[in-house]
Motif scaffolding. Structure first.
Motif, PDB file in Angstrom:
ATOM      1  N   ALA A  77       0.808  -1.218   0.000  1.00  0.00           N
ATOM      2  CA  ALA A  77       0.000   0.000   0.000  1.00  0.00           C
ATOM      3  C   ALA A  77       0.848   1.279   0.000  1.00  0.00           C
ATOM      4  N   GLU A  78       1.883   1.321   0.805  1.00  0.00           N
ATOM      5  CA  GLU A  78       2.679   2.549   0.916  1.00  0.00           C
ATOM      6  C   GLU A  78       3.401   2.865  -0.394  1.00  0.00           C
ATOM      7  N   VAL A  79       4.025   1.868  -0.992  1.00  0.00           N
ATOM      8  CA  VAL A  79       4.722   2.064  -2.261  1.00  0.00           C
ATOM      9  C   VAL A  79       3.719   2.408  -3.359  1.00  0.00           C
ATOM     10  N   LEU A  80       2.588   1.713  -3.376  1.00  0.00           N
ATOM     11  CA  LEU A  80       1.567   1.981  -4.383  1.00  0.00           C
ATOM     12  C   LEU A  80       1.059   3.421  -4.265  1.00  0.00           C
ATOM     13  N   SER A  81       0.856   3.872  -3.049  1.00  0.00           N
ATOM     14  CA  SER A  81       0.426   5.251  -2.822  1.00  0.00           C
ATOM     15  C   SER A  81       1.448   6.234  -3.387  1.00  0.00           C
ATOM     16  N   ASP A  82       2.708   5.984  -3.139  1.00  0.00           N
ATOM     17  CA  ASP A  82       3.768   6.842  -3.670  1.00  0.00           C
ATOM     18  C   ASP A  82       3.787   6.820  -5.202  1.00  0.00           C
ATOM     19  N   LEU A  83       3.614   5.639  -5.784  1.00  0.00           N
ATOM     20  CA  LEU A  83       3.611   5.521  -7.245  1.00  0.00           C
ATOM     21  C   LEU A  83       2.452   6.302  -7.860  1.00  0.00           C
ATOM     22  N   VAL A  84       1.282   6.220  -7.242  1.00  0.00           N
ATOM     23  CA  VAL A  84       0.115   6.959  -7.742  1.00  0.00           C
ATOM     24  C   VAL A  84       0.364   8.465  -7.640  1.00  0.00           C
ATOM     25  N   THR A  85       0.916   8.895  -6.518  1.00  0.00           N
ATOM     26  CA  THR A  85       1.197  10.326  -6.319  1.00  0.00           C
ATOM     27  C   THR A  85       2.182  10.842  -7.369  1.00  0.00           C
ATOM     28  N   VAL A  86       3.237  10.099  -7.612  1.00  0.00           N
ATOM     29  CA  VAL A  86       4.236  10.508  -8.613  1.00  0.00           C
ATOM     30  C   VAL A  86       3.610  10.546 -10.002  1.00  0.00           C
ATOM     31  N   ALA A  87       2.799   9.552 -10.331  1.00  0.00           N
ATOM     32  CA  ALA A  87       2.142   9.525 -11.640  1.00  0.00           C
ATOM     33  C   ALA A  87       1.172  10.696 -11.786  1.00  0.00           C
ATOM     34  N   MET A  88       0.464  11.039 -10.712  1.00  0.00           N
ATOM     35  CA  MET A  88      -0.449  12.188 -10.747  1.00  0.00           C
ATOM     36  C   MET A  88       0.313  13.481 -11.001  1.00  0.00           C
ATOM     37  N   LYS A  89       1.430  13.655 -10.305  1.00  0.00           N
ATOM     38  CA  LYS A  89       2.244  14.864 -10.495  1.00  0.00           C
ATOM     39  C   LYS A  89       2.783  14.935 -11.922  1.00  0.00           C
ATOM     40  N   ASP A  90       3.193  13.798 -12.453  1.00  0.00           N
ATOM     41  CA  ASP A  90       3.706  13.745 -13.818  1.00  0.00           C
ATOM     42  C   ASP A  90       2.616  14.163 -14.809  1.00  0.00           C
ATOM     43  N   ALA A  91       1.412  13.628 -14.651  1.00  0.00           N
ATOM     44  CA  ALA A  91       0.300  13.977 -15.538  1.00  0.00           C
ATOM     45  C   ALA A  91      -0.048  15.451 -15.406  1.00  0.00           C
ATOM     46  N   TYR A  92      -0.067  15.960 -14.194  1.00  0.00           N
ATOM     47  CA  TYR A  92      -0.372  17.371 -13.964  1.00  0.00           C
ATOM     48  C   TYR A  92       0.665  18.267 -14.646  1.00  0.00           C
ATOM     49  N   ASN A  93       1.940  17.960 -14.449  1.00  0.00           N
ATOM     50  CA  ASN A  93       3.007  18.770 -15.055  1.00  0.00           C
ATOM     51  C   ASN A  93       2.939  18.746 -16.580  1.00  0.00           C
ATOM     52  N   LYS A  94       2.671  17.583 -17.139  1.00  0.00           N
ATOM     53  CA  LYS A  94       2.570  17.476 -18.605  1.00  0.00           C
ATOM     54  C   LYS A  94       1.362  18.252 -19.129  1.00  0.00           C
ATOM     55  N   SER A  95       0.236  18.169 -18.426  1.00  0.00           N
ATOM     56  CA  SER A  95      -0.955  18.884 -18.889  1.00  0.00           C
ATOM     57  C   SER A  95      -0.770  20.392 -18.745  1.00  0.00           C
ATOM     58  N   THR A  96      -0.118  20.830 -17.687  1.00  0.00           N
ATOM     59  CA  THR A  96       0.151  22.255 -17.508  1.00  0.00           C
ATOM     60  C   THR A  96       1.072  22.769 -18.612  1.00  0.00           C
ATOM     61  N   ALA A  97       2.103  21.998 -18.932  1.00  0.00           N
ATOM     62  CA  ALA A  97       3.028  22.395 -19.999  1.00  0.00           C
ATOM     63  C   ALA A  97       2.304  22.445 -21.342  1.00  0.00           C
ATOM     64  N   THR A  98       1.428  21.486 -21.590  1.00  0.00           N
ATOM     65  CA  THR A  98       0.662  21.465 -22.837  1.00  0.00           C
ATOM     66  C   THR A  98      -0.239  22.678 -22.932  1.00  0.00           C
ATOM     67  N   MET A  99      -0.922  23.000 -21.836  1.00  0.00           N
ATOM     68  CA  MET A  99      -1.805  24.156 -21.808  1.00  0.00           C
ATOM     69  C   MET A  99      -1.021  25.442 -22.060  1.00  0.00           C
ATOM     70  N   ARG A 100       0.126  25.564 -21.413  1.00  0.00           N
ATOM     71  CA  ARG A 100       0.956  26.764 -21.572  1.00  0.00           C
ATOM     72  C   ARG A 100       1.441  26.898 -23.026  1.00  0.00           C
ATOM     73  N   GLU A 101       1.896  25.786 -23.613  1.00  0.00           N
ATOM     74  CA  GLU A 101       2.374  25.816 -25.001  1.00  0.00           C
ATOM     75  C   GLU A 101       1.260  26.229 -25.955  1.00  0.00           C
ATOM     76  N   ARG A 102       0.081  25.672 -25.743  1.00  0.00           N
ATOM     77  CA  ARG A 102      -1.042  25.997 -26.618  1.00  0.00           C
ATOM     78  C   ARG A 102      -1.453  27.462 -26.481  1.00  0.00           C
ATOM     79  N   MET A 103      -1.416  27.993 -25.251  1.00  0.00           N
ATOM     80  CA  MET A 103      -1.756  29.401 -25.050  1.00  0.00           C
ATOM     81  C   MET A 103      -0.711  30.298 -25.704  1.00  0.00           C
TER      82      MET A 103
END
Length: 115
Positions: A77-103
Motif C-alpha cells: 500500500a505505501e509504495v503503491l500510494s507513492d507511485l500513484v502520487t508521482v504519476a499524478m504529479k507527472d500527468a499534472y506537469n505534462k498537462s500544464t506544460a501542454t496548456m501553456r504551449e497551446r496558449m
C-alpha cells in the motif's frame, strides 16, 4: 483658443489601431474557446515506476482514469500510494506544460502584455 474641434485626440489612425486591437482580441477569444474544447478532449498520461502506474488526465487536468499494473499491486500500500502520487504529479506537469504551449501558440505575435 487652439485645439478647438480636435475631439479627444483620436485621429483616424488611432481608430484604426483600436479596431485592429478589438479584432485581435476577438480572434484570441475564439481561439481560446477552441483551445478549451481541444484540452477537454485530450488525454495526457503521467506515469511512475517504469509504467507500473499510469494516470490519465485531460488537458484541463481533469482526472480520466488510473491504470495500476498487477506488479504495482504487489508492492504494498505505501509504495503503491507513492507511485500513484508521482504519476499524478507527472500527468499534472505534462498537462500544464501542454496548456501553456497551446496558449503561447494562440497569443504569439499579438503583443499582449503579460503573455
Amino acid at each position: 483658443m487652439t485645439g478647438k474641434g480636435q475631439g479627444f485626440g483620436f485621429g483616424l489612425g488611432k481608430m484604426k489601431e483600436l479596431a485592429e486591437a478589438f479584432k485581435k482580441a476577438q480572434q484570441v477569444q475564439e481561439g481560446a474557446k477552441r483551445l478549451q474544447e481541444e484540452l477537454e478532449q485530450m488525454e495526457i498520461q503521467g506515469e511512475s515506476g517504469g509504467g507500473m502506474v499510469k494516470v490519465i488526465v485531460t488537458g484541463n487536468q481533469e482526472p480520466k482514469r488510473v491504470e495500476i499494473s498487477p506488479q504495482a499491486l504487489g508492492e504494498g500500500a505505501e509504495v503503491l500510494s507513492d507511485l500513484v502520487t508521482v504519476a499524478m504529479k507527472d500527468a499534472y506537469n505534462k498537462s500544464t506544460a501542454t496548456m501553456r504551449e497551446r496558449m503561447e501558440d494562440l497569443t504569439s505575435g499579438l503583443e499582449l502584455p503579460g503573455f
